[in-house]
Design a protein around this motif. Structure first.
Motif, short mmCIF file in Angstrom:
data_model
loop_
_atom_site.label_atom_id
_atom_site.label_comp_id
_atom_site.label_asym_id
_atom_site.label_seq_id
_atom_site.Cartn_x
_atom_site.Cartn_y
_atom_site.Cartn_z
N CYS A 56 0.84 -1.19 0.00
CA CYS A 56 0.00 0.00 0.00
C CYS A 56 0.88 1.25 0.00
O CYS A 56 1.81 1.34 0.80
CB CYS A 56 -0.91 -0.01 1.23
N LEU A 58 0.02 4.14 0.90
CA LEU A 58 -0.40 5.07 1.95
C LEU A 58 -0.07 4.60 3.37
O LEU A 58 -0.01 5.38 4.29
CB LEU A 58 -1.91 5.32 1.88
N CYS A 59 0.12 3.31 3.52
CA CYS A 59 0.41 2.81 4.87
C CYS A 59 1.25 1.54 4.75
O CYS A 59 1.77 1.23 3.68
CB CYS A 59 -0.90 2.55 5.63
N CYS A 72 -6.71 -1.74 0.31
CA CYS A 72 -5.70 -1.96 1.33
C CYS A 72 -6.20 -2.92 2.41
O CYS A 72 -7.35 -2.84 2.83
CB CYS A 72 -5.34 -0.61 1.95
N GLU A 74 -5.46 -2.80 5.29
CA GLU A 74 -5.61 -2.04 6.54
C GLU A 74 -6.84 -1.15 6.54
O GLU A 74 -6.93 -0.21 7.33
CB GLU A 74 -4.36 -1.18 6.78
N CYS A 79 -7.37 3.03 6.49
CA CYS A 79 -6.70 3.33 5.23
C CYS A 79 -7.74 3.45 4.11
O CYS A 79 -8.61 2.62 3.98
CB CYS A 79 -5.67 2.26 4.88
N MET A 81 -7.03 3.63 0.83
CA MET A 81 -6.50 3.21 -0.46
C MET A 81 -7.43 2.18 -1.11
O MET A 81 -7.62 1.09 -0.58
CB MET A 81 -5.10 2.61 -0.24
ZN LIG Z 1 -3.07 1.23 3.25
#
Ligand SMILES: [Zn+2]
Length: 104
Positions: A56, A58-59, A72, A74, A79, A81
């Motif tokens: 991912c 973003l995280c 994602c 998460e 998250c 995404m």
């Molecule tokens: Zn993420």
């Protein structure tokens, strides 16, 4: 549940079904002979290590394929995404999704 079965020949929700030692979620169905069957559901929690499409951006999660999107792992932790599998009527293949994520 019984009424849903009789009206739709299928329950809308999945129930835990036990066959021997195996327990899994399944929608119950009723066939024309009045026999009860089931539609087995695949595990809703893919193992990220196996199914991850990419990391991912973003995280620290992994992008995994779901029924309608690549999103994602998460997401439960907030998250955002997500790449929908259909964008502007175009189907997004896993390879395309990976490219999009690469350029994120
Ligand atoms: Zn993420």
């Amino acid at each position: 549940m019984a009424r849903q079965l009789l009206q739709n020949l299928q329950t809308r929700l999945a129930y835990a079904v036990k066959t021997g030692d195996d327990v899994f979620n399944a929608q119950l169905t009723l066939n024309e002979q009045g026999e009860i069957g089931y539609i087995r559901h695949h595990d809703q929690r893919p193992q990220p290590a196996v199914d991850a499409l990419a990391d991912c951006p973003l995280c620290n999660g992994k992008i995994v394929e779901t029924a309608k999107s690549y999103s994602c792992s998460e997401w439960r932790n907030g998250c955002k995404m997500v790449i929908w599998k259909t964008i502007a009527h175009k189907k997004i293949t896993p390879a395309m999704a990976r490219k999009i994520i690469d350029r994120w």
